[in-house]
Design a protein around this motif. Structure first.
Motif, PDB file in Angstrom:
ATOM      1  N   SER A  17       1.702 133.782  66.223  1.00 29.27           N
ATOM      2  CA  SER A  17       2.882 133.058  66.669  1.00 29.27           C
ATOM      3  C   SER A  17       3.562 132.334  65.504  1.00 29.27           C
ATOM      4  N   HIS A  18       2.769 131.872  64.529  1.00 21.99           N
ATOM      5  CA  HIS A  18       3.383 131.187  63.389  1.00 21.99           C
ATOM      6  C   HIS A  18       4.263 132.135  62.582  1.00 21.99           C
ATOM      7  N   LEU A  19       3.912 133.420  62.532  1.00 30.51           N
ATOM      8  CA  LEU A  19       4.759 134.387  61.835  1.00 30.51           C
ATOM      9  C   LEU A  19       6.072 134.579  62.572  1.00 30.51           C
ATOM     10  N   GLN A  20       6.012 134.607  63.891  1.00 28.90           N
ATOM     11  CA  GLN A  20       7.228 134.737  64.673  1.00 28.90           C
ATOM     12  C   GLN A  20       8.162 133.555  64.424  1.00 28.90           C
ATOM     13  N   GLU A  21       7.571 132.359  64.320  1.00 25.11           N
ATOM     14  CA  GLU A  21       8.378 131.173  64.046  1.00 25.11           C
ATOM     15  C   GLU A  21       9.051 131.293  62.688  1.00 25.11           C
ATOM     16  N   ILE A  22       8.291 131.751  61.690  1.00 28.49           N
ATOM     17  CA  ILE A  22       8.838 131.894  60.338  1.00 28.49           C
ATOM     18  C   ILE A  22       9.940 132.942  60.326  1.00 28.49           C
ATOM     19  N   LEU A  23       9.654 134.117  60.893  1.00 30.80           N
ATOM     20  CA  LEU A  23      10.638 135.189  60.887  1.00 30.80           C
ATOM     21  C   LEU A  23      11.847 134.829  61.734  1.00 30.80           C
ATOM     22  N   GLY A  24      11.610 134.242  62.878  1.00 33.05           N
ATOM     23  CA  GLY A  24      12.720 133.833  63.732  1.00 33.05           C
ATOM     24  C   GLY A  24      13.575 132.782  63.070  1.00 33.05           C
ATOM     25  N   GLY A  25      12.942 131.861  62.373  1.00 30.74           N
ATOM     26  CA  GLY A  25      13.673 130.808  61.667  1.00 30.74           C
ATOM     27  C   GLY A  25      14.548 131.363  60.569  1.00 30.74           C
ATOM     28  N   SER A  26      14.045 132.324  59.811  1.00 29.21           N
ATOM     29  CA  SER A  26      14.852 132.885  58.731  1.00 29.21           C
ATOM     30  C   SER A  26      16.013 133.695  59.285  1.00 29.21           C
ATOM     31  N   ARG A  27      15.797 134.391  60.382  1.00 32.99           N
ATOM     32  CA  ARG A  27      16.891 135.171  60.975  1.00 32.99           C
ATOM     33  C   ARG A  27      17.960 134.230  61.509  1.00 32.99           C
ATOM     34  N   MET A  28      17.520 133.117  62.128  1.00 26.53           N
ATOM     35  CA  MET A  28      18.478 132.157  62.650  1.00 26.53           C
ATOM     36  C   MET A  28      19.290 131.572  61.502  1.00 26.53           C
ATOM     37  N   LYS A  29      18.625 131.236  60.416  1.00 27.95           N
ATOM     38  CA  LYS A  29      19.309 130.677  59.260  1.00 27.95           C
ATOM     39  C   LYS A  29      20.314 131.690  58.711  1.00 27.95           C
ATOM     40  N   SER A  30      19.929 132.950  58.649  1.00 31.52           N
ATOM     41  CA  SER A  30      20.803 133.997  58.136  1.00 31.52           C
ATOM     42  C   SER A  30      22.054 134.155  58.985  1.00 31.52           C
ATOM     43  N   SER A  31      21.884 134.175  60.305  1.00 31.51           N
ATOM     44  CA  SER A  31      23.046 134.370  61.170  1.00 31.51           C
ATOM     45  C   SER A  31      23.989 133.180  61.095  1.00 31.51           C
ATOM     46  N   LYS A  32      23.444 131.976  60.977  1.00 33.35           N
ATOM     47  CA  LYS A  32      24.304 130.791  60.832  1.00 33.35           C
ATOM     48  C   LYS A  32      25.046 130.828  59.500  1.00 33.35           C
ATOM     49  N   ALA A  33      24.381 131.292  58.452  1.00 32.00           N
ATOM     50  CA  ALA A  33      25.026 131.411  57.147  1.00 32.00           C
ATOM     51  C   ALA A  33      26.142 132.447  57.191  1.00 32.00           C
ATOM     52  N   LEU A  34      25.923 133.532  57.902  1.00 36.22           N
ATOM     53  CA  LEU A  34      26.956 134.560  58.040  1.00 36.22           C
ATOM     54  C   LEU A  34      28.151 134.013  58.818  1.00 36.22           C
ATOM     55  N   GLU A  35      27.882 133.253  59.870  1.00 40.07           N
ATOM     56  CA  GLU A  35      28.969 132.613  60.621  1.00 40.07           C
ATOM     57  C   GLU A  35      29.763 131.678  59.718  1.00 40.07           C
ATOM     58  N   LYS A  36      29.052 130.927  58.873  1.00 37.49           N
ATOM     59  CA  LYS A  36      29.712 130.015  57.940  1.00 37.49           C
ATOM     60  C   LYS A  36      30.570 130.800  56.950  1.00 37.49           C
ATOM     61  N   ALA A  37      30.055 131.910  56.448  1.00 38.05           N
ATOM     62  CA  ALA A  37      30.812 132.736  55.502  1.00 38.05           C
ATOM     63  C   ALA A  37      32.107 133.236  56.138  1.00 38.05           C
ATOM     64  N   ILE A  38      32.031 133.649  57.390  1.00 41.47           N
ATOM     65  CA  ILE A  38      33.225 134.131  58.092  1.00 41.47           C
ATOM     66  C   ILE A  38      34.236 133.001  58.252  1.00 41.47           C
ATOM     67  N   LYS A  39      33.758 131.787  58.578  1.00 41.69           N
ATOM     68  CA  LYS A  39      34.666 130.639  58.714  1.00 41.69           C
ATOM     69  C   LYS A  39      35.312 130.297  57.382  1.00 41.69           C
ATOM     70  N   VAL A  40      34.527 130.329  56.306  1.00 39.12           N
ATOM     71  CA  VAL A  40      35.051 129.991  54.983  1.00 39.12           C
ATOM     72  C   VAL A  40      36.139 130.979  54.570  1.00 39.12           C
ATOM     73  N   VAL A  41      35.896 132.256  54.780  1.00 36.32           N
ATOM     74  CA  VAL A  41      36.842 133.292  54.367  1.00 36.32           C
ATOM     75  C   VAL A  41      38.012 133.388  55.342  1.00 36.32           C
ATOM     76  N   GLY A  42      37.772 133.108  56.611  1.00 35.72           N
ATOM     77  CA  GLY A  42      38.854 133.101  57.588  1.00 35.72           C
ATOM     78  C   GLY A  42      38.629 134.001  58.786  1.00 35.72           C
ATOM     79  N   SER A  43      38.059 135.187  58.565  1.00 30.90           N
ATOM     80  CA  SER A  43      37.824 136.107  59.683  1.00 30.90           C
ATOM     81  C   SER A  43      36.860 137.204  59.239  1.00 30.90           C
TER      82      SER A  43
END
Length: 115
Positions: A33-59
């Protein structure tokens, strides 16, 4: 299970099967379960970063143009929850550093302050 020297080959085959079964039981009984937390956390961080990149660039389209890919490719990154490794630099460049490589792919890139 230990076999006597000179035992028939079928006995060795049976014992190998038993060993594989035991290893499978040991492997499956572990708590990952600790691996799932680690992997899930990194994926969540990645998707939020991608959302931020889209906002910064505009679309999505603007990010796609900056990265020299189609808008559909950016949409696929969103659906996957991460940017492909070979596109990370182009996204960082498109955002002028507002989003780091570590933000996009923490499973691959170390934070900037880590040497």
């Amino acid at each position: 299970m230990r076999l006597a020297h000179g035992a028939p080959p079928q006995a060795y085959k049976a014992s190998l099967w038993e060993v594989k079964q035991e290893l499978l039981v040991i492997w499956c009984s572990r708590d990952y379960s600790h691996l799932q937390e680690i992997l899930g956390g990194s994926r969540m961080k990645s998707s939020k970063a991608l959302e931020k990149a889209i906002k910064v660039v505009g679309s999505q389209s603007a990010l796609a143009r900056s990265c020299n890919v189609s808008q559909q490719a950016v949409h696929q990154w969103i659906a996957a929850g991460r940017v492909p490794v070979h596109q990370v630099r182009s996204v960082v460049s498109a955002t002028h550093g507002a989003v780091s490589a570590n933000d996009l792919r923490p499973d691959i890139f170390l934070p900037a302050n880590t040497a």
